[in-house]
Scaffold this active site. Structure first.
Site, PDB file in Angstrom:
ATOM      1  N   CYS A 149      34.382   2.942 -25.870  1.00  0.00           N
ATOM      2  CA  CYS A 149      33.636   2.847 -24.620  1.00  0.00           C
ATOM      3  C   CYS A 149      34.407   3.455 -23.466  1.00  0.00           C
ATOM      4  O   CYS A 149      34.030   3.281 -22.308  1.00  0.00           O
ATOM      5  CB  CYS A 149      33.279   1.395 -24.315  1.00  0.00           C
ATOM      6  SG  CYS A 149      34.707   0.302 -24.111  1.00  0.00           S
ATOM      7  N   ARG A 201      31.341  -6.912 -21.584  1.00  0.00           N
ATOM      8  CA  ARG A 201      32.770  -7.152 -21.405  1.00  0.00           C
ATOM      9  C   ARG A 201      32.943  -8.198 -20.323  1.00  0.00           C
ATOM     10  O   ARG A 201      32.486  -8.014 -19.184  1.00  0.00           O
ATOM     11  CB  ARG A 201      33.492  -5.857 -21.021  1.00  0.00           C
ATOM     12  CG  ARG A 201      35.015  -6.019 -20.934  1.00  0.00           C
ATOM     13  CD  ARG A 201      35.684  -4.715 -20.564  1.00  0.00           C
ATOM     14  NE  ARG A 201      35.389  -4.322 -19.198  1.00  0.00           N
ATOM     15  CZ  ARG A 201      35.700  -3.123 -18.680  1.00  0.00           C
ATOM     16  NH1 ARG A 201      36.283  -2.207 -19.440  1.00  0.00           N
ATOM     17  NH2 ARG A 201      35.402  -2.854 -17.420  1.00  0.00           N
ATOM     18  N   GLU A 219      42.812  -1.586 -26.468  1.00  0.00           N
ATOM     19  CA  GLU A 219      43.310  -0.760 -25.364  1.00  0.00           C
ATOM     20  C   GLU A 219      44.803  -0.951 -25.123  1.00  0.00           C
ATOM     21  O   GLU A 219      45.356  -0.421 -24.154  1.00  0.00           O
ATOM     22  CB  GLU A 219      42.540  -1.088 -24.088  1.00  0.00           C
ATOM     23  CG  GLU A 219      42.482  -2.557 -23.742  1.00  0.00           C
ATOM     24  CD  GLU A 219      41.471  -2.878 -22.638  1.00  0.00           C
ATOM     25  OE1 GLU A 219      41.031  -1.951 -21.944  1.00  0.00           O
ATOM     26  OE2 GLU A 219      41.128  -4.063 -22.492  1.00  0.00           O
ATOM     27  N   ASN A 271      40.952   4.750 -21.861  1.00  0.00           N
ATOM     28  CA  ASN A 271      41.695   4.909 -20.603  1.00  0.00           C
ATOM     29  C   ASN A 271      42.991   4.107 -20.622  1.00  0.00           C
ATOM     30  O   ASN A 271      44.084   4.641 -20.417  1.00  0.00           O
ATOM     31  CB  ASN A 271      40.834   4.471 -19.417  1.00  0.00           C
ATOM     32  CG  ASN A 271      39.645   5.374 -19.191  1.00  0.00           C
ATOM     33  OD1 ASN A 271      39.538   6.444 -19.778  1.00  0.00           O
ATOM     34  ND2 ASN A 271      38.746   4.945 -18.337  1.00  0.00           N
ATOM     35  N   ASP A 272      42.893   2.805 -20.868  1.00  0.00           N
ATOM     36  CA  ASP A 272      44.092   1.970 -20.881  1.00  0.00           C
ATOM     37  C   ASP A 272      44.964   2.282 -22.088  1.00  0.00           C
ATOM     38  O   ASP A 272      46.202   2.233 -21.999  1.00  0.00           O
ATOM     39  CB  ASP A 272      43.712   0.487 -20.874  1.00  0.00           C
ATOM     40  CG  ASP A 272      43.516  -0.048 -19.459  1.00  0.00           C
ATOM     41  OD1 ASP A 272      43.926   0.638 -18.509  1.00  0.00           O
ATOM     42  OD2 ASP A 272      42.932  -1.138 -19.312  1.00  0.00           O
ATOM     43  N   GLY A 292      39.167   1.197 -25.741  1.00  0.00           N
ATOM     44  CA  GLY A 292      39.203   1.559 -24.324  1.00  0.00           C
ATOM     45  C   GLY A 292      40.211   2.675 -24.147  1.00  0.00           C
ATOM     46  O   GLY A 292      41.408   2.417 -23.984  1.00  0.00           O
ATOM     47  N   HIS A 316       0.823  -1.213   0.000  1.00  0.00           N
ATOM     48  CA  HIS A 316       0.000   0.000   0.000  1.00  0.00           C
ATOM     49  C   HIS A 316       0.857   1.263   0.000  1.00  0.00           C
ATOM     50  O   HIS A 316       0.619   2.198  -0.775  1.00  0.00           O
ATOM     51  CB  HIS A 316      -0.934   0.003   1.213  1.00  0.00           C
ATOM     52  CG  HIS A 316      -1.741   1.260   1.330  1.00  0.00           C
ATOM     53  ND1 HIS A 316      -1.318   2.339   2.069  1.00  0.00           N
ATOM     54  CD2 HIS A 316      -2.916   1.619   0.772  1.00  0.00           C
ATOM     55  CE1 HIS A 316      -2.202   3.311   1.970  1.00  0.00           C
ATOM     56  NE2 HIS A 316      -3.184   2.892   1.199  1.00  0.00           N
TER      57      HIS A 316
END
Length: 806
Positions: A757, A584, A686, A709-710, A707, A426
């Site tokens: 990504c 991934r 990456e 970043n890497d 990738g 409720h």
């Protein structure tokens, strides 16, 4: 139907949706299902209903029509004390008035017929207002229900009490707010055979997600005993989520099972003076799910059948709210009520409202999240809803649970916190109707929050609702999606949390370019896979105990890892289906794996985990190969058992082409063969070797995902975790951009898909424009960057004179 309009009692199988004015929404709906869906296997308990004519006959012959007009004249429903006084007077008049003899005899005759001549059949007696359960005016929950009613005298008394319940304070107020005069509303009483769910389980089912409004799932709640406990929020029920499109395709797509507390069960009071009573559920039963997988799927199929039938009748999609029960004697399932859902089905699809906390805080209590909003205020513990004067507008209502008597008070609250209840109780339903955030099933909330404390209630962080100490700042973003063009470049999303994806899928998107398995493992599974395969190697007693608790109900402990991981992955895939979702595979570093329960026993200590035993190198290595096999089993279950063929897989940190081949071989050994059943396998780009040998990687993989970043870390030789050299880390460095431009050219030449990504396009619009200029196929972004980056990409495509689609 037809010329039977003057009858006082009718069998349910003789009525349908066109008879709402005669028998109310609840009874009309039951009759509709009996008449039209029994052939499809949907079971509904038989019974009969008194008609609106019966109610009016009773009111007229007892002189109650004059009492109603006199008592309600000049009433201000906002004057709660006067409203309660007049409501009590009317109900007392109803209960004192005798039923007309003709009506009493027709009810008794129908009761004998229902029992095959018996006069002691146990039945459920439910109220059904003649304007009830319409999407425009849902009176659901405003009138009474009586369970385990047996014998003529008891039945007739309950019928009279149902008639009287049309004049509770909450029902009078509800009708006044919606402009329904007392003389416009009548009441029908439905009498059905009792389903002996006191010996089994019962609950509710919605044909959409009750929080986000996502329409491709069936949400089921279940608890032991009669169903009033679930509806009233007296227990924390189990929750199951089933994906409708795959279910209709013959698969078994149970996306999620959440074990509830199920603290008590409502049963027949065989020895006492009450019809029903609550008893404690033994711990071993609470630790089990109330429904089997087959029962979950059966209820979901029935819910879909009901939804499709009502939608066809209405000429538009009609999400439904059902109540169901399982008979403990026969083992059969039944639908005991169905009505259109009235909150999320009205949600605008062309507008998006997002709440976000601006800073973290101290969590005081957690529970189930309702409402996807945030609110701050002073906590006010309320144990009796009649004490309205103590509660001030804008306070946070804290209570054990709520029922319809609480609604006047709930309308004054900024948010609601209850110690009991699930997402269909409720408190949850009314909170959605009022547009309030609510945290339900928050054990210990009354003691933890107390009176007068400033708190922030956050329901914008997934399925877990949190109550924070203090008034925390938060943002509200409102976006009009109407007319937003779609760029040629695909705009995808990076997602990880299965609890948030049903809401995220409303953002304009082309699917998921990066679904992070690590989040699902760390938050849904929590246990290192090898600790389940080799539990004898886990040394810490506390970890062994926690693993035992988490895996209770799984005789095969590795199957726990597979099932929980599959559910999380499947939820991500289902939310965006049929768009592609690229998963991934696990990319924990060894120090991160070691933090999982039992993980320390299986992970080497490394000086630089960022460049060590991670990604593809783990999957075929003897140290983790068996753990990777469980990951493969989970992904295979999502695709083959649950039917989510839009799931694609991606290999992270693949150093060499030969390593890629080894991983593909191990996947094939575990049933995941690239190209079979449409399975595509991507590789993360990456590492510089991925760029330099892109032509050779393209021979064994279906696509690349950059990738950034890497790749930036390894091109510039910068540890991205180091604060000292952090200023050197920049994805926009010329060397990094040349690498990215090179791999995009190679992928295009080889006919392979390529996207990105990494974080950079989410952070830097100029970097997103660079990628568009290079002809990248897709950008996968953090959800909070989707809209602004979409606009930047549209501008970049216009500048490049590339036509954008709409």
């Amino acid at each position: 139907m037809g010329n039977a309009k003057t009858r006082l009692v009718v069998p349910l199988e003789e009525v349908g949706l066109s008879d709402v004015p005669r028998v109310g929404g609840k009874n009309a709906s039951l009759g509709e299902m009996i008449r039209t869906l029994s052939a499809a296997g949907v079971r509904v308990p038989g019974g009969f209903a008194t008609t609106a004519d019966a109610y009016r006959l009773f009111v007229r012959e007892a002189g109650l029509d004059r009492a109603i007009a006199r008592t309600l004249a000049g009433l201000d429903p906002r004057d709660t004390d006067e409203l309660a006084r007049r409501a009590r007077a009317l109900r007392a008049a109803f209960r004192a008035a005798p039923l007309p003899p003709a009506l009493a005899e027709e009810i008794a005759a129908a009761y004998r017929a229902l029992g095959g001549g018996r006069e002691d059949l146990d039945v459920a007696v439910r109220s059904s207002a003649t304007a009830e359960d319409l999407p425009e005016a849902s009176f659901a929950g405003q009138q009474e229900t009586f369970l385990n009613v047996a014998g003529r005298a008891d039945l007739l008394e309950c019928v009279r009490r149902c008639f009287a319940s049309l004049f509770t304070a909450r029902a009078i107020s509800y009708r006044a707010e919606r402009g329904f005069d007392a003389e416009r509303v009548a009441l029908s009483v439905g009498v059905q055979r009792m389903v002996r769910s006191d010996l089994a389980a019962s609950g509710v089912a919605f044909t959409l997600d009750t929080e986000s409004g996502f329409r491709d799932v069936v949400l089921i709640n279940a608890a032991y005993g009669l169903g009033e406990n679930v509806v009233q929020g007296a227990v924390n029920p189990d929750e199951y989520c089933v994906f409708k499109p795959a279910l209709k395709g013959g698969f078994r797509p149970i996306l999620r099972r959440t074990l509830g507390g199920k603290e008590q069960r409502l049963v027949y009071d065989e020895e006492g003076t009450k019809r029903v009573r609550n008893v404690r559920v033994p711990d071993e039963e609470r630790a089990r799910f109330a429904l089997s997988d087959d029962e979950i799927l059966q209820l979901a199929r029935w819910a879909c059948a009901v939804e499709e039938h009502y939608g066809a009748r209405a000429g538009r999609p009609t999400p439904m709210d059902l109540e169901w029960a399982k008979d403990g004697r026969s083992g059969e399932l039944f639908v005991v009520q169905a009505r259109p859902e009235t909150v999320q089905s009205r949600r605008r699809a062309d507008a998006l409202e997002t709440y976000r906390l601006k800073k973290p805080g101290t969590v005081l209590v957690t529970g189930r999240s309702v409402g996807e909003r945030i609110a701050s205020g002073r906590a006010r513990v309320v144990r009796d809803p009649r004490v309205l004067s103590e509660f001030q507008d804008g306070e946070i209502l804290v209570a054990e649970k709520t029922d319809p008597d609480w609604e006047p008070l709930m309308k004054k609250a900024a948010a609601i916190v209850t110690e009991r209840g699930g997402r269909t109780c409720h408190a949850a339903i009314v909170s959605r109707e009022l547009g309030l955030p609510a945290v339900v099933g928050a054990a210990g909330a009354i003691r933890a929050l107390g009176d007068g404390r400033a708190v922030t209630v956050s329901c914008a962080e997934g399925e877990t609702g949190r109550v924070y100490d203090g008034a925390l700042p938060f943002d509200v973003e409102r976006v009009d999606l109407k007319g937003l063009a779609r760029p040629r470049t695909k705009i995808m999303m990076n997602v990880a949390d299965p609890e948030r994806v049903f809401s995220l899928q409303f953002l304009p998107n082309d699917g998921v370019g990066l679904a992070r398995m690590e989040f699902v493992v760390s938050n849904w599974v929590k246990v290192h896979p090898l600790a389940l395969l080799h539990p004898e190697k886990v040394e810490a007693a506390s970890e062994r105990a926690e693993i035992k608790r988490l895996t209770a109900g799984w005789a095969d402990k590795p199957a726990y890892f597979v099932d929980r991981l599959a559910e999380g992955i499947a939820t991500l895939a289902a939310a965006f289906s049929p768009k592609e979702v690229i998963l991934r595979l696990s990319d924990f570093k060894t120090n991160e794996y070691a933090r999982l329960l039992g993980g320390a026993a299986f992970e080497p200590a490394e000086e630089n985990p960022m460049l060590g035993f991670r990604g593809a190198s783990r999957y075929y290595h003897p140290r983790y190969r068996d753990g990777f096999a469980l990951e493969c089993r989970a992904a295979l279950k999502v695709r083959s058992v649950m039917g989510l063929k839009n799931l694609k897989l991606m290999i992270p940190f693949c150093r060499t082409v030969e390593e890629g081949r080894k991983v593909l071989d191990v996947m094939a050994e575990n049933g995941l063969r690239r190209g079979e059943d449409g399975l595509e396998v991507y590789v993360m780009c990456e590492i510089p070797s991925n760029v330099i040998l892109a032509e050779r990687f393209a021979e064994i993989f279906d696509g690349f995902s950059i990738g950034s970043n890497d790749l930036t870390q390894l091109v510039l030789g910068v540890d991205r975790d180091s604060e000292v050299v952090a200023p050197v880390f920049d994805e926009r460095d010329e060397a990094v951009k040349r690498m990215i431009a090179s791999v995009i050219r190679t992928a295009k030449a080889k006919g392979r898909k390529i996207g990105i990504c990494g974080q950079a396009p989410s952070d830097y619009p100029d970097f997103a424009r660079f990628l568009v200029e290079q002809g990248i196929d897709s950008l996968s972004l953090n959800p909070d960057a989707v809209l602004r980056t979409t606009l930047a990409v549209l501008e970049a495509e216009r500048a490049a004179k590339t036509p954008a689609g709409v």
